[in-house]
Design an enzyme around this catalytic site. Structure first.
Site: not given
Lengths: 241, 241, 241, 241
Positions: D96, D98, D121, D170, D228
């Site tokens: 998580h 910001h 991708d 958020h 890939y």
């Protein structure tokens, strides 16, 4: 020692320089170099971080993309590279990145208009953007067709005067007489893409740069009477180190 | 030892500092310094990367641009520099860059409006943008005429109060009493250009800074009663190191 | 050894950290700290580069701005600082910068709207912007009046809950219980200013953050039942080092 | 030596790498890792700067968020993390942050549209944005409900194909088979969020990427016939180091 040592060294060096330019995130970018006498193209292996790349990891293929040397898989874009080498006889290196501003223009499906002399120092007109690939072409042979898209875009243009392109929805390719020069073109393309967006944010109705200024700036760097830089090389004096 | 040693040293130092300011990409920028007693201008050679620049590479020319000392070609912008030195008697250094935000305003052909006190600390009004050069002038003597464009822009302005300009479609020039001060002005111009664009993005209809605030901020740094900085120098206290 | 050693050390440390935050260009920013028992404020001297700043250069003044110790001139903003210390009894440090995004909002004369929880983690409402100073006030005592402008803006607001302000046409001030906390608030203000502009660029019609979310996020960091961080300090747990 | 040593090491390493990615300011971000056999989740302690974080500071909780090991309080977002681990059986790590551009889209309450192959991708459609939480849910159990918001958003989507989400007002959460892969997804999400905003600034009316191109790019990296990278791993070849 293989006969590809010097070519691999050249490709390795340019790939290792790539992250230092700030043009790539993770492994999203690759450089190749060609030795026209050997008919050999050296390219980054697929998905290997630049920091871990060794000269011996560089993959060598022929102009059809067939493996000549190397134990790793080449970049998944290898067919695009060899397609360009086959079609543009005077290029010696190719760089593909997802650099931010050039990719934004490519995703926006817009050519980069020529708005100032920094752009004209590099090339004498807009940076073209390919058409979006047809569904049939995507399904046929995607990377080969990406090369074909680029080549089609240059039917009515000089690939030497404009050594770069935006592939619609994807990102930029740049080339040059050497891998190092291709890298320089990729860096300048990103700078020009950024300047063009900022310029339009200041003034959305700004006109294109006028022809006399385009010609003046392009000629003083690239024409037969170029006077930028130290040596008369005919063109591209700015890329010397 | 030539008599230009100290002048070349000054020009070399400022050119080497240039890339550290973040204002230039590759070799796109140059600084010069003048010794008015010797009638000599020291300037960066054309197309040489900053990292490789040595004091002895610096080229010395007279006020007509004629070579006095050096084995390399001077910056292709040398005629613009000497034109400014001939016309603006109190400047000692000139910086030309293609810094991003200032170049965006120059390409947009817009003066930078005065929107805040950071700008007023530096100069008391908008940063002017020259007119676009006529085709005839481009063909006549491009770099000389670039100087002339700038000089014309300052017919009705003080080049001392506003030590910087945007050349339309091209980029910024800044000057100062020394090469070091010119470099400081180029850095602040870029900062102001960036602040102005961001400000207009927050509020496209923001008014210009009012006169009392312009005068207050400009005077506290530059007027006879300046009280910013440590010494009474009359002006430009902020540039001391 | 003077009795101000520890206070000067605190102010020096915060001023030296300032350029590392990326908030300042050249000498455009200053930090002060107060010792309420001694009635002494330590502040950066005017126009001295951060890299050259020594503890002994820090200037100490009383709450009226009268010199107590130091051989250099204090920051030209010293009257604003002491005005705030006199009026806001619980602050221990003040930071003034011209950081880019906060300055853009200040120049745009717009408060920063509360658009997300990053903002609510810091303070429970918009970051206010002062009114533009009247001509009479500019002429009377500019720096003193800048303090007065800020104080007026906080007549109907808690300076403890919102430890920062935009001075219209100028730039941000932030404060805190210590100089270090003030610096933290200045950094977060810049981040919030940047996020708010980007958010409005993605969606110009986005509504303000709703009250329950503001309260939830502000309380979990600053209320009596705060549970962010390791210790119950009542508030500002995030600033511990 | 506890039995959680290796798990804590993994979580510590990813948390320490977090600030190097440029995704976090101060302590605003956290990584967790799970050991499914032990039923244990290792997570960053709340409010501790990354530079000071030691392996022994990492907090271990069970899948209900109950403390198993550690003397510090876990991240205040711990309930969101364990909610996701309980609901998404194949994830091994969660990040998580910001980060600026992803947070701007989250604050703007807009999913990130798929505009180019860099996005394809990574995942085969838009990056979803949750609904804004109801007042009742905020008051009930905020962090638990944040997890529930995310889970609800993935009712009609594959959390494996789209390993990331924007929580409205958020910021972003990303996950992966390991903490390291989750970190890679968080980095790419930020890059895609930035590219999408730039693309819309160049061309506000650009269409979404067409399906054949989405499928082609997603399949060449993640499908059973992915080509890939160097090894056939079924998916996510790009994240190997």
């Amino acid at each position: 020692m293989s006969g590809y040592g010097s070519l691999k060294e050249q490709a390795w060096k340019a790939n290792v320089e790539l992250p230092q330019t700030g043009l790539v995130v993770h492994t999203f970018g690759n450089v190749s170099a060609i030795d026209r006498e050997l008919g050999a193209v050296a390219i980054k292996p697929s998905g290997i971080p630049y920091a871990h790349l060794r000269v011996e990891d560089i993959v060598v293929v022929d102009l059809q993309g067939k493996l000549l040397e190397g134990s790793l898989r080449p970049s998944s874009d290898v067919k695009t590279h060899v397609h360009l080498y086959r079609t543009f006889p005077d290029i010696g290196g190719i760089v593909h990145t997802h650099s931010r501003y050039a990719t934004a223009w490519a995703q926006a499906m817009k050519p980069i208009p020529i708005l100032g002399t920094t752009h004209a120092d590099l090339c004498p007109g807009e940076i073209p953007c390919t058409k979006v690939m047809s569904d049939a072409a995507v399904r046929r042979d995607y990377e080969e067709e990406t090369g074909e898209q680029i080549v089609t875009t240059f039917r009515s243009r000089s690939y030497e005067e404009t050594p770069m392109v935006l592939v619609a929805c994807h990102g930029p390719f740049a080339w040059g007489r050497t891998a190092e020069q291709a890298l320089y073109h990729a860096v300048m393309l990103e700078e020009i893409a950024r300047l063009a967006l900022l310029t339009l944010q200041v003034n959305p109705r700004v006109p294109r740069l006028k022809k006399t200024l385009i010609q003046k700036h392009f000629q003083r760097k690239h024409g037969p009477d170029a006077y930028y830089g130290q040596r008369h090389e005919g063109s591209k004096g700015a890329t010397r180190r």
